[in-house]
Design an enzyme around this catalytic site. Structure first.
Site, PDB file in Angstrom:
ATOM      1  N   GLU A   1       7.898   8.144 -31.742  1.00  0.00           N
ATOM      2  CA  GLU A   1       6.791   7.270 -32.175  1.00  0.00           C
ATOM      3  C   GLU A   1       5.966   6.777 -30.975  1.00  0.00           C
ATOM      4  O   GLU A   1       5.415   5.680 -30.988  1.00  0.00           O
ATOM      5  CB  GLU A   1       7.312   6.119 -33.049  1.00  0.00           C
ATOM      6  CG  GLU A   1       8.031   6.675 -34.284  1.00  0.00           C
ATOM      7  CD  GLU A   1       8.256   5.672 -35.386  1.00  0.00           C
ATOM      8  OE1 GLU A   1       7.539   4.667 -35.434  1.00  0.00           O
ATOM      9  OE2 GLU A   1       9.146   5.931 -36.213  1.00  0.00           O
TER      10      GLU A   1
HETATM   11  C1  LIG Z   1      15.211  12.440 -32.457  1.00  0.00           C
HETATM   12  C2  LIG Z   1      13.718  12.561 -32.591  1.00  0.00           C
HETATM   13  C3  LIG Z   1      13.112  12.292 -33.801  1.00  0.00           C
HETATM   14  C4  LIG Z   1      11.732  12.469 -33.942  1.00  0.00           C
HETATM   15  N1  LIG Z   1      11.139  12.251 -35.175  1.00  0.00           N
HETATM   16  C5  LIG Z   1       9.830  12.585 -35.342  1.00  0.00           C
HETATM   17  C6  LIG Z   1       9.231  12.519 -36.652  1.00  0.00           C
HETATM   18  O1  LIG Z   1       9.851  12.106 -37.622  1.00  0.00           O
HETATM   19  N2  LIG Z   1       7.953  12.938 -36.804  1.00  0.00           N
HETATM   20  C7  LIG Z   1       7.212  13.406 -35.755  1.00  0.00           C
HETATM   21  O2  LIG Z   1       6.055  13.772 -35.956  1.00  0.00           O
HETATM   22  N3  LIG Z   1       7.742  13.452 -34.486  1.00  0.00           N
HETATM   23  C8  LIG Z   1       9.033  13.077 -34.264  1.00  0.00           C
HETATM   24  N4  LIG Z   1       9.598  13.147 -33.012  1.00  0.00           N
HETATM   25  C9  LIG Z   1       8.791  13.650 -31.918  1.00  0.00           C
HETATM   26  C10 LIG Z   1       8.383  12.577 -30.907  1.00  0.00           C
HETATM   27  O3  LIG Z   1       7.442  11.706 -31.474  1.00  0.00           O
HETATM   28  C11 LIG Z   1       7.878  13.282 -29.645  1.00  0.00           C
HETATM   29  O4  LIG Z   1       9.007  13.880 -29.018  1.00  0.00           O
HETATM   30  C12 LIG Z   1       7.171  12.354 -28.672  1.00  0.00           C
HETATM   31  O5  LIG Z   1       5.952  11.896 -29.215  1.00  0.00           O
HETATM   32  C13 LIG Z   1       6.896  13.010 -27.311  1.00  0.00           C
HETATM   33  O6  LIG Z   1       6.316  14.271 -27.462  1.00  0.00           O
HETATM   34  P1  LIG Z   1       6.961  15.536 -26.714  1.00  0.00           P
HETATM   35  O7  LIG Z   1       8.404  15.563 -27.021  1.00  0.00           O
HETATM   36  O8  LIG Z   1       6.164  16.717 -27.044  1.00  0.00           O
HETATM   37  O9  LIG Z   1       6.835  15.202 -25.175  1.00  0.00           O
HETATM   38  P2  LIG Z   1       5.555  15.504 -24.267  1.00  0.00           P
HETATM   39  O10 LIG Z   1       4.325  15.030 -24.946  1.00  0.00           O
HETATM   40  O11 LIG Z   1       5.613  16.903 -23.779  1.00  0.00           O
HETATM   41  O12 LIG Z   1       5.838  14.507 -23.035  1.00  0.00           O
HETATM   42  C14 LIG Z   1       6.749  14.807 -21.982  1.00  0.00           C
HETATM   43  C15 LIG Z   1       6.619  13.699 -20.952  1.00  0.00           C
HETATM   44  O13 LIG Z   1       5.287  13.656 -20.443  1.00  0.00           O
HETATM   45  C16 LIG Z   1       4.757  12.354 -20.612  1.00  0.00           C
HETATM   46  N5  LIG Z   1       3.311  12.439 -20.854  1.00  0.00           N
HETATM   47  C17 LIG Z   1       2.643  13.178 -21.765  1.00  0.00           C
HETATM   48  N6  LIG Z   1       1.342  12.940 -21.701  1.00  0.00           N
HETATM   49  C18 LIG Z   1       1.168  12.020 -20.714  1.00  0.00           C
HETATM   50  C19 LIG Z   1       0.040  11.353 -20.144  1.00  0.00           C
HETATM   51  N7  LIG Z   1      -1.186  11.555 -20.606  1.00  0.00           N
HETATM   52  N8  LIG Z   1       0.259  10.476 -19.144  1.00  0.00           N
HETATM   53  C20 LIG Z   1       1.506  10.216 -18.699  1.00  0.00           C
HETATM   54  N9  LIG Z   1       2.602  10.818 -19.176  1.00  0.00           N
HETATM   55  C21 LIG Z   1       2.441  11.697 -20.174  1.00  0.00           C
HETATM   56  C22 LIG Z   1       5.505  11.777 -21.802  1.00  0.00           C
HETATM   57  O14 LIG Z   1       5.442  10.366 -21.818  1.00  0.00           O
HETATM   58  C23 LIG Z   1       6.887  12.314 -21.538  1.00  0.00           C
HETATM   59  O15 LIG Z   1       7.543  11.504 -20.609  1.00  0.00           O
HETATM   60  C24 LIG Z   1      10.958  12.904 -32.824  1.00  0.00           C
HETATM   61  C25 LIG Z   1      11.576  13.117 -31.588  1.00  0.00           C
HETATM   62  C26 LIG Z   1      12.933  12.967 -31.463  1.00  0.00           C
HETATM   63  C27 LIG Z   1      13.574  13.236 -30.116  1.00  0.00           C
END
Ligand SMILES: Cc1cc2nc3c(=O)[nH]c(=O)nc-3n(C[C@H](O)[C@H](O)[C@H](O)COP(=O)(O)OP(=O)(O)OC[C@H]3O[C@@H](n4cnc5c(N)ncnc54)[C@H](O)[C@@H]3O)c2cc1C
Length: 408
Positions: free
Chosen positions: A385
């Site tokens: 989230e």
């Molecule tokens: C157990 C679990 C349940 C989940 N449930 C849901 C759900 O029900 N529905 C849903 O839609 N999603 C869900 N998610 C997904 C979750 O919302 C995402 O994992 C999260 O938003 C981060 O996206 P990502 O994993 O692609 O990481 P990325 O976006 O690839 O980020 C990787 C790192 O880079 C950083 N980063 C990215 N962009 C920037 C920036 N501009 N500046 C600085 N740092 C940055 C991030 O903060 C992070 O530290 C779930 C995730 C997990 C682990």
């Protein structure tokens, strides 16, 4: 030993004026939590989704806490909802994830964006648990930046839509029967639209349950595939092309829910540590008599108290905004505040759980201890989230102004 932070009906009554309905609600929350503790523990040790969560929450008629009474819900105002989630959080974030996704990301989003017919059709069933929601925004290539998602839709002659794509890390993904799915018109990178997708629709499949997580075992996390899933035109949520505001407003509610749950996690950590350090003896006295253990406990209490009032304040603000929906300034403020609440409470809960594990010593490193799951689970509260970093950027931009939005 009597628990310090039981968050019983009487505890809630000390905080706010409770109506008779609120009292009855908290009694049911209390009863459900008592029943949830054992299956949660057993399933956690097995590293499996806790299939008793839906059963117990439904049995105690708690699926519709924030849903308006006219649709069969409890119509709980945000502060009452937050207090209920706080109590669920004592059992664990597995319960919170199920409830928050169904209620805050799902039901409240339909309540805010749905038309009358959709509300009648889905909210009445969501209130009883016959409809269970999931929220499918994230994709393998689109997480922090949902505007880069690859799912698409095309419009058919009869006005229906064919939605295709892959949705990753979706909580409740394999247990929900209605999913809010976001997609772009085929070949375009504008016009994101939110759809209410039926899990029984042809072309919808659960590719896999993602069980190789580091924690949050009792929550269902799934990888979903949509292959030309037909969605009738009646199941567009909000206007076509307005999917991003739908997605963001869901997260506003969801973050407040996670922050509330994190309060409960901290309370359980403190309760458990109190019991442990007064019963475990080393160097001839209970470890709670060693000052460095007391420092851990002091930090845990400070973490809880500094988050708790923030979360309650945001819940009150959310209630005020709910009564002034056209006030955009208020909306911006509540959005910022709920990001701050989630950012502060999730980090505080993680640090509190870490301190709790430390107080438990070697036993704290076993998932058989009552606090280890909190450490493993709260780590994800700093990711899902909206990650810590995305919350930081969002908060900073409200100080610096829109021209400084870092991820524009
Ligand atoms: C157990 C679990 C349940 C989940 N449930 C849901 C759900 O029900 N529905 C849903 O839609 N999603 C869900 N998610 C997904 C979750 O919302 C995402 O994992 C999260 O938003 C981060 O996206 P990502 O994993 O692609 O990481 P990325 O976006 O690839 O980020 C990787 C790192 O880079 C950083 N980063 C990215 N962009 C920037 C920036 N501009 N500046 C600085 N740092 C940055 C991030 O903060 C992070 O530290 C779930 C995730 C997990 C682990």
């Amino acid at each position: 030993m009597e628990k310090m932070f039981a968050r019983s009906v009487e505890d809630a009554a000390k905080l706010i004026d409770l109506t008779e309905d609120d009292r009855k609600l908290f009694e049911r929350v209390e009863a459900a939590c008592d029943e949830l503790v054992l299956p949660e523990f057993e399933k956690y040790v097995e590293r499996k989704f806790d299939d008793q969560i839906p059963v117990i929450i439904k049995k105690h008629r708690l699926m519709g806490i924030p849903i308006a009474k006219k649709y069969g819900g409890e119509g709980a105002r945000p502060l009452v909802h937050a207090l209920a989630l706080e109590r669920f959080g004592q059992v664990g974030l597995g319960v919170i994830t199920y409830v928050d996704v169904h209620q805050a990301l799902g039901s409240l989003t339909v309540q805010e964006w749905g038309n009358d017919e959709q509300k009648q059709r889905y909210l009445t069933k969501a209130a009883t648990g016959d409809v269970v929601f999931a929220y499918a925004l994230t994709e393998p290539e689109a997480g922090s930046d949902p505007s880069s998602l690859k799912s698409t839709f095309k419009k058919e002659h009869d006005g229906s839509y064919l939605v295709s794509g892959s949705k990753y890390l979706i909580s409740n993904g394999s247990v929900a029967n209605k999913l809010i799915v976001f997609a772009y018109p085929e070949g375009q990178t504008k016009g994101m639209t939110a759809f209410l997708v039926d899990s029984n629709a042809s072309g919808f499949s659960v590719e896999m349950r993602m069980e190789e997580k580091m924690g949050l075992f009792t929550s269902d996390t799934s990888l979903l595939t949509l292959d030309e899933v037909r969605v009738p035109k009646e199941d567009v949520l909000g206007e076509e092309g307005r999917g991003l505001p739908v997605a963001y407003s869901a997260l506003l509610n969801g973050r407040l829910g996670i922050a509330s749950g994190c309060l409960g996690v901290m309370e359980d950590c403190i309760n458990q540590v109190r019991e442990r350090v007064t019963s475990r003896t080393q160097f001839g006295k209970p470890i709670g008599k060693h000052q460095l253990i007391q420092r851990h406990l002091a930090t845990m209490v400070a973490n809880l108290e500094s988050s708790r009032w923030l979360v309650y304040q945001v819940a009150v603000k959310k209630g005020e905004y709910d009564n002034n929906r056209s006030n955009l300034e208020m909306r911006t403020e509540v959005d910022r505040a709920s990001a701050v609440a989630k950012y502060v409470a999730s980090r505080a809960a993680y640090n509190t759980a870490d301190a709790a594990v430390q107080c438990f010593g070697g036993f704290g490193y076993s998932i058989l201890s009552p606090v280890t799951k909190h450490l493993l689970d709260t780590r994800v509260a700093r990711i899902y989230e909206g990650t810590d970093e995305i919350m930081e950027l969002k908060i900073a931009s409200t100080v610096l102004g829109r021209d400084y939005e870092a991820y524009k």
